[in-house]
Design an enzyme around this catalytic site. Structure first.
Site, PDB file in Angstrom:
ATOM      1  N   ASP A 194      10.066 -10.672  -3.256  1.00 11.14           N
ATOM      2  CA  ASP A 194      11.309 -11.324  -2.826  1.00 11.14           C
ATOM      3  C   ASP A 194      11.321 -11.646  -1.337  1.00 11.14           C
ATOM      4  OD1 ASP A 194      11.451  -8.656  -2.149  1.00 11.14           O
ATOM      5  OD2 ASP A 194      13.410  -8.293  -3.038  1.00 11.14           O
TER       6      ASP A 194
ATOM      7  N   LYS B 230      12.676   1.769  -6.764  1.00 10.97           N
ATOM      8  CA  LYS B 230      14.041   1.369  -7.119  1.00 10.97           C
ATOM      9  C   LYS B 230      14.465   1.808  -8.519  1.00 10.97           C
ATOM     10  CE  LYS B 230      12.970  -2.863  -5.717  1.00 10.97           C
ATOM     11  NZ  LYS B 230      13.013  -4.270  -5.300  1.00 10.97           N
TER      12      LYS B 230
END
Length: 485
Positions: free
Chosen positions: A221, A185
């Site tokens: 997450d 990311k």
């Protein structure tokens, strides 16, 4: 007045030349056949998805195996989270959430009768820190944490229990110890890969000498998503993120997780698949397009996270932009005219895809997006074509996620499963939920029932709940286990 190429015997007028009523509805028939033909590579058949499911299932099983894990593309990291919330958690808990360009600090209070209160603050992770030294990143995190504690008048000398969401590929060797496998990311901080990120956080906090923190758990997450949803629905057994990145975790039987060396008296453990890397061994090559290859080659991690790069919000808009540029260069869009904005890498955000597909009438949002991208006075057919490109890219994204979920559901073979879902793409794309439900149902065994539950801040609330469960489990009178509530 610009003259438009002919289509079906009619001129293609610009919007400024049209008198469109408020009752206008989209006419998919005006999408040109040549655009449909060029976008065929973005459409996946059930046969192709079934093949991907078989490959995903094999990759997950390899990731779970002690002998096969080292060579497995899908790593299936054991999280060491074995207990879900059961409603007896009480007190104040901190959470840190690092998983993208924004970093959050949260304070969560749990009380009687499902009392829940949360305060949070968002901090930026500057670009130079995202690709700088690891110590600078963790010093920044510690600074944000200290500022938050001071602002909320918390006792800085009392060791506050904290859950740390670290949404990057993590190899855990305990609930409070995890090694970064690789950055994703857009992050590429030096000195962090193969290091224990909990230790790096603790050292940064220690360097400040102004706060005391007890890190009770580190999690991804996706694990946070399961925890957050399970707080309300104990049937939650899969967590999936479709946001900046894409990943999934699920509840696995301890005996199947051969690398798990924790408490085997408990029957289950959450496994973080890290399925974003699926296809890095070539298993996706048959369905990857030239746009996917270009995005991969130009990324910070070429050759890695190929599944994620075909799905997530970090790349979806760029796939659309590359397709638009390619087709315009072939004189199939905008009469071959392109703005500098449209030629700029990363300029077409994934939010634009949601905006365009969320159009209700008159292509108002499409016109707005194209105007922002420097494309003025497009034709009606141009707008229809751009919308179709967006639809193909987002549909493919949803169908790839569905194939992964169906592979997990079929492997688990539980007759009823709630899937916790979070992430900006899932939350804000107008049709993503519907696309996922329809395709997952087609690909899953007929006797398996599932539902999708939007996670309420899984990466934040879930982290605090991991800390809360860890503190709760220090009290022997409390009930543990995935079935407890």
């Amino acid at each position: 007045m610009r003259t438009k190429p002919e289509m079906m015997g009619q001129l293609r007028p610009a919007f400024s030349e049209l008198n469109i009523s408020e009752g206008f509805e989209f006419d998919t028939e005006i999408v040109t056949n040549e655009i449909k033909e060029d976008c065929k590579s973005l459409l996946l058949s059930n046969e192709q998805l079934t093949t991907l499911m078989k490959d995903m299932d094999g990759a997950i099983r390899n990731g779970l195996g002690k002998d096969t894990n080292p060579s497995s593309i899908v790593k299936c990291y054991v999280t060491y989270v074995q207990d879900l919330p059961n409603g007896t958690e009480r007190g104040k808990f901190l959470a840190l959430d690092l998983g993208g360009t924004n970093f959050r600090v949260l304070l969560i209070e749990l009380g009687e009768n499902n009392y829940f209160h949360m305060d949070s603050e968002i901090f930026k992770v500057p670009a130079h820190i995202q690709t700088g030294k690891g110590t600078e990143l963790f010093d920044h995190i510690a600074k944000c944490l200290a500022e938050f504690i001071k602002k909320h008048n918390l006792d800085s000398k009392k060791a506050l229990p904290l859950g740390f969401t670290f949404s990057f590929p993590l190899r855990q060797v305990g609930l409070t110890k995890g090694y970064l496998n690789s950055w994703t990311k857009g992050f590429n901080c030096s000195g962090v890969v193969d290091e224990d990120v909990v230790r790096l956080l603790k050292e940064a906090i220690k360097r400040r000498k102004d706060v005391e923190i007890d890190v009770c758990g580190i999690l991804n997450d996706t694990t946070g998503t399961i925890m957050s949803c399970a707080w309300k629905n104990p049937n939650t057994k899969i967590g999936v993120i479709v946001g900046t990145g894409c990943n999934a975790c699920y509840v696995e039987k301890v005996e199947n997780a051969e690398l798990f060396d924790g408490d085997k008296t408990k029957p289950h453990v959450i496994v973080n698949t890290e399925w974003g890397a699926f296809g890095d061994d070539g298993k996706l090559d048959a369905v990857r397009t030239k746009y996917d290859r270009e995005i991969d080659e130009d990324s910070l991690n070429p050759g890695r996270q190929r599944f994620e790069k075909m799905i997530s919000g970090m790349y979806m808009g760029e796939i659309v932009r590359l397709a638009i540029v390619d087709l315009a260069n072939q004189n199939k869009l905008f009469e071959g005219r392109l703005s500098e904005q449209m030629k700029t890498k990363g300029a077409f955000g994934t939010s634009f895809v949601s905006d365009i597909e969320g159009d209700k009438a008159n292509y108002k949002e499409t016109l707005k997006v194209l105007s922002e991208m420097g494309i003025n006075d497009p034709s009606l057919v141009d707008c229809a074509n751009v919308r179709y490109i967006c639809e193909c890219v987002s549909r493919r994204s949803a169908h790839l996620v569905s194939a992964g979920l169906a592979a997990l559901l079929n492997k688990m073979d539980e007759k009823s499963v709630t899937i916790g879902v979070d992430g900006s793409v899932y939350r804000f794309h107008p049709y993503f939920h519907k696309l996922m439900v329809e395709k997952t149902k087609q690909l899953t065994k007929s006797d398996i029932k599932f539902d999708l539950m939007l996670s309420e801040d899984g990466s934040g609330r879930g982290a605090a709940l991991v800390a809360a469960v860890a503190v709760r489990d220090e009290l022997p009178s409390m009930t543990n286990g995935f079935s407890a509530k």
